[in-house]
Every structure is written in structure tokens, then in C-alpha cells.
Design a protein around this motif. Sequence first.
Motif, PDB file in Angstrom:
ATOM      1  N   ASP A  87     -23.601 -21.933 -19.875  1.00  0.00           N
ATOM      2  CA  ASP A  87     -24.329 -22.133 -18.619  1.00  0.00           C
ATOM      3  C   ASP A  87     -25.431 -23.158 -18.869  1.00  0.00           C
ATOM      4  O   ASP A  87     -26.467 -22.849 -19.460  1.00  0.00           O
ATOM      5  CB  ASP A  87     -24.933 -20.800 -18.159  1.00  0.00           C
ATOM      6  CG  ASP A  87     -25.652 -20.916 -16.810  1.00  0.00           C
ATOM      7  OD1 ASP A  87     -25.776 -22.042 -16.297  1.00  0.00           O
ATOM      8  OD2 ASP A  87     -26.097 -19.872 -16.297  1.00  0.00           O
ATOM      9  N   ASP A  88     -25.177 -24.399 -18.451  1.00  0.00           N
ATOM     10  CA  ASP A  88     -26.178 -25.451 -18.647  1.00  0.00           C
ATOM     11  C   ASP A  88     -26.289 -26.309 -17.385  1.00  0.00           C
ATOM     12  O   ASP A  88     -25.607 -26.069 -16.377  1.00  0.00           O
ATOM     13  CB  ASP A  88     -25.857 -26.307 -19.876  1.00  0.00           C
ATOM     14  CG  ASP A  88     -24.509 -27.026 -19.787  1.00  0.00           C
ATOM     15  OD1 ASP A  88     -23.921 -27.089 -18.688  1.00  0.00           O
ATOM     16  OD2 ASP A  88     -24.045 -27.534 -20.829  1.00  0.00           O
ATOM     17  N   ALA A  89     -27.159 -27.300 -17.442  1.00  0.00           N
ATOM     18  CA  ALA A  89     -27.414 -28.147 -16.276  1.00  0.00           C
ATOM     19  C   ALA A  89     -26.151 -28.900 -15.853  1.00  0.00           C
ATOM     20  O   ALA A  89     -25.906 -29.098 -14.656  1.00  0.00           O
ATOM     21  CB  ALA A  89     -28.534 -29.135 -16.586  1.00  0.00           C
ATOM     22  N   TYR A  90     -25.336 -29.293 -16.837  1.00  0.00           N
ATOM     23  CA  TYR A  90     -24.129 -30.055 -16.514  1.00  0.00           C
ATOM     24  C   TYR A  90     -23.162 -29.234 -15.656  1.00  0.00           C
ATOM     25  O   TYR A  90     -22.713 -29.699 -14.606  1.00  0.00           O
ATOM     26  CB  TYR A  90     -23.410 -30.511 -17.785  1.00  0.00           C
ATOM     27  CG  TYR A  90     -22.038 -31.080 -17.493  1.00  0.00           C
ATOM     28  CD1 TYR A  90     -21.892 -32.377 -16.984  1.00  0.00           C
ATOM     29  CD2 TYR A  90     -20.888 -30.310 -17.673  1.00  0.00           C
ATOM     30  CE1 TYR A  90     -20.640 -32.891 -16.677  1.00  0.00           C
ATOM     31  CE2 TYR A  90     -19.636 -30.816 -17.367  1.00  0.00           C
ATOM     32  CZ  TYR A  90     -19.517 -32.101 -16.871  1.00  0.00           C
ATOM     33  OH  TYR A  90     -18.279 -32.595 -16.566  1.00  0.00           O
ATOM     34  N   PHE A  95     -21.984 -29.792 -11.833  1.00  0.00           N
ATOM     35  CA  PHE A  95     -20.551 -29.988 -11.605  1.00  0.00           C
ATOM     36  C   PHE A  95     -20.034 -29.045 -10.517  1.00  0.00           C
ATOM     37  O   PHE A  95     -19.317 -29.473  -9.599  1.00  0.00           O
ATOM     38  CB  PHE A  95     -19.800 -29.750 -12.919  1.00  0.00           C
ATOM     39  CG  PHE A  95     -18.307 -29.875 -12.798  1.00  0.00           C
ATOM     40  CD1 PHE A  95     -17.684 -31.104 -12.893  1.00  0.00           C
ATOM     41  CD2 PHE A  95     -17.510 -28.743 -12.596  1.00  0.00           C
ATOM     42  CE1 PHE A  95     -16.306 -31.219 -12.777  1.00  0.00           C
ATOM     43  CE2 PHE A  95     -16.135 -28.846 -12.476  1.00  0.00           C
ATOM     44  CZ  PHE A  95     -15.538 -30.094 -12.572  1.00  0.00           C
ATOM     45  N   LEU A  96     -20.393 -27.757 -10.597  1.00  0.00           N
ATOM     46  CA  LEU A  96     -19.929 -26.796  -9.596  1.00  0.00           C
ATOM     47  C   LEU A  96     -20.484 -27.114  -8.211  1.00  0.00           C
ATOM     48  O   LEU A  96     -19.797 -26.923  -7.198  1.00  0.00           O
ATOM     49  CB  LEU A  96     -20.322 -25.369 -10.003  1.00  0.00           C
ATOM     50  CG  LEU A  96     -19.615 -24.801 -11.244  1.00  0.00           C
ATOM     51  CD1 LEU A  96     -20.076 -23.372 -11.511  1.00  0.00           C
ATOM     52  CD2 LEU A  96     -18.100 -24.856 -11.111  1.00  0.00           C
ATOM     53  N   TYR A 138     -20.715 -20.629  -7.843  1.00  0.00           N
ATOM     54  CA  TYR A 138     -21.644 -21.250  -6.882  1.00  0.00           C
ATOM     55  C   TYR A 138     -21.002 -21.240  -5.498  1.00  0.00           C
ATOM     56  O   TYR A 138     -19.850 -21.655  -5.323  1.00  0.00           O
ATOM     57  CB  TYR A 138     -21.962 -22.681  -7.294  1.00  0.00           C
ATOM     58  CG  TYR A 138     -22.922 -23.383  -6.362  1.00  0.00           C
ATOM     59  CD1 TYR A 138     -24.264 -22.993  -6.294  1.00  0.00           C
ATOM     60  CD2 TYR A 138     -22.493 -24.422  -5.537  1.00  0.00           C
ATOM     61  CE1 TYR A 138     -25.154 -23.624  -5.430  1.00  0.00           C
ATOM     62  CE2 TYR A 138     -23.376 -25.064  -4.673  1.00  0.00           C
ATOM     63  CZ  TYR A 138     -24.704 -24.658  -4.625  1.00  0.00           C
ATOM     64  OH  TYR A 138     -25.579 -25.274  -3.766  1.00  0.00           O
ATOM     65  N   ASP A 139     -21.756 -20.746  -4.500  1.00  0.00           N
ATOM     66  CA  ASP A 139     -21.208 -20.613  -3.142  1.00  0.00           C
ATOM     67  C   ASP A 139     -21.852 -21.558  -2.133  1.00  0.00           C
ATOM     68  O   ASP A 139     -21.657 -21.401  -0.917  1.00  0.00           O
ATOM     69  CB  ASP A 139     -21.368 -19.175  -2.655  1.00  0.00           C
ATOM     70  CG  ASP A 139     -22.817 -18.783  -2.387  1.00  0.00           C
ATOM     71  OD1 ASP A 139     -23.740 -19.541  -2.785  1.00  0.00           O
ATOM     72  OD2 ASP A 139     -23.041 -17.727  -1.777  1.00  0.00           O
ATOM     73  N   GLY A 140     -22.592 -22.541  -2.612  1.00  0.00           N
ATOM     74  CA  GLY A 140     -23.248 -23.485  -1.705  1.00  0.00           C
ATOM     75  C   GLY A 140     -24.707 -23.152  -1.460  1.00  0.00           C
ATOM     76  O   GLY A 140     -25.463 -24.005  -0.978  1.00  0.00           O
TER      77      GLY A 140
END
Length: 260
Positions: free
Chosen positions: A169-172, A176-177, A200-202
Motif C-alpha cells: 500500500d503506497d502512493a503509487y 493508480f486505483l 477505492y470507490d471514488g
Amino acid sequence: MRVVTVGDNCMDVYQTSGEAYPGGNPVNVSVYLKNLGAETAYVGWVGSDQYGDTMIQAIQSKGVDPSRITIKEGKTAVTFVELVDNDRRFGDYDEGVMASFSLTKEDLDFIQTFDSVHAGIWGHTEEYYPIFKEKGMLTFFDFSDQLNHSLVKTLPAFVDYPFFSYTKDDAYIRSFLKEVHALGSKVAVATLGENGSLAYDGEQFFTCGVLETNVVDTMGAGDSFIAGFIFGTHKGCSIQECLKLGSETAAKTIRYFGAW
């Protein structure tokens, strides 16, 4: 709950022992979903060899509908596998008859009788996803670890729940998600190996750790996670609950050799 999986299958051949196990992302997901209580079917091609017979018999023995499996003249797909400290490493992959896979009108008619459809990055199914979406099916798709694949830019518009494989779990991966979700998906999901999972759901991110268990063979862990998540989605579970169910299903799979 009726789920159809479409596309690639392969025999996972362990090089040290010579043992061969049926597998392939769509096949595995259909079996795991059946184990959870869903009604499932698998649509794909196998070769006219012994592995093809083994694949059909194995799928049928697990209660998955094999009626749209087609036997083509040639070889069933094979992936060579080796175990390194109980972690599976993939070697050469011979796609066999699946290299030219396509769906007939009869296949498409059959698929559209189901509530949802799942396929993967190696399954040659991407051209059919706009059809599935148009017909109102709930769509799932596993991009595996191919985060830079060209389909990542074009397919999420037709995939409600895209899955990706990453490491942490990182910033990239968070960025991306977000990008994938913006392309049209409902929820973008990443499995992170021993570091759990992320969705991620928005509006927000959801995280879930892995369950402690005795690891025998990690083959099928990601596929069983996907099956658990799909099952939770159909049951009306929250995203957090779907991640947890995916983790629980994966924990069961890594306790034995082969995907199932």
C-alpha cells in the motif's frame, strides 16, 4: 447468485514433482465461487489431449457447469511452476489452443443468462466486455500484475470491479486505483500479497490485512480472493466486508498444494 467465468484455463505442472493441477484464473474463480455457494459455469477451450479430459472432469467434479467448454484439436494450455519456500514461481507458459480463443453466438447467448461475468488478462475476452456491460451484467476482470498493459486504459469503462496484483500500500498504487476508477469502474481493487488488499470507490480507500495461516502453496490465493470479493458483492456486503471475505477465502487456499 449465478456467475459465469470466461477465457483461459491451464494445467499447472510442478516441475520438481511432475504433478499437474487444473487451473487458470477464470476456472479457479468459478470453482471457489461454487464452494462458497454460487451457481457457476465456465466457458473456454481445451485441447484434444489428456490434459483437456482432465480439465473437464475436474471442473465438472467441483459442480461447475462445463457445458460450454469446447474441445479443439491441439494442446491444452500448460504453465510450468516451481515452489521456492512455499511460494509459487511461474515458468514457461504454453497457451495451446487458447491462443486463438473466441466466443460464438451460442456462447454469448449462454453467458448473458447469468447475473455477472468474470475473466482475466490472458483470456482473449476483452472485445466482449462492452456487450456484457450493455446487457446489464455485473462485470469483473483480473488484470493480474499487468498494471502497464494497454487494456488498463480502455477496459475499465466496461468493468465494474477490476482487480490488480501489486506488492504494498503506497502512493503509487493509490494513485493508480484512482485513475482506474476515473475511467468508469465502480470499485478498483488491488491485492498486495502479504500486505493485504486495497480498494477505492471514488470517495475513499478501504484496506484489509491477511489472515495468519500455515502457508503450503500460494497458488490460487489471488483467484480465491477475487471469488470471495465477488461473492460478497452479490450478497450486498460493504466493500470492507468484501475485502475481508476475499482474505478469508484466500487463507483457505494457501493451506494445500495446487489451486484447488
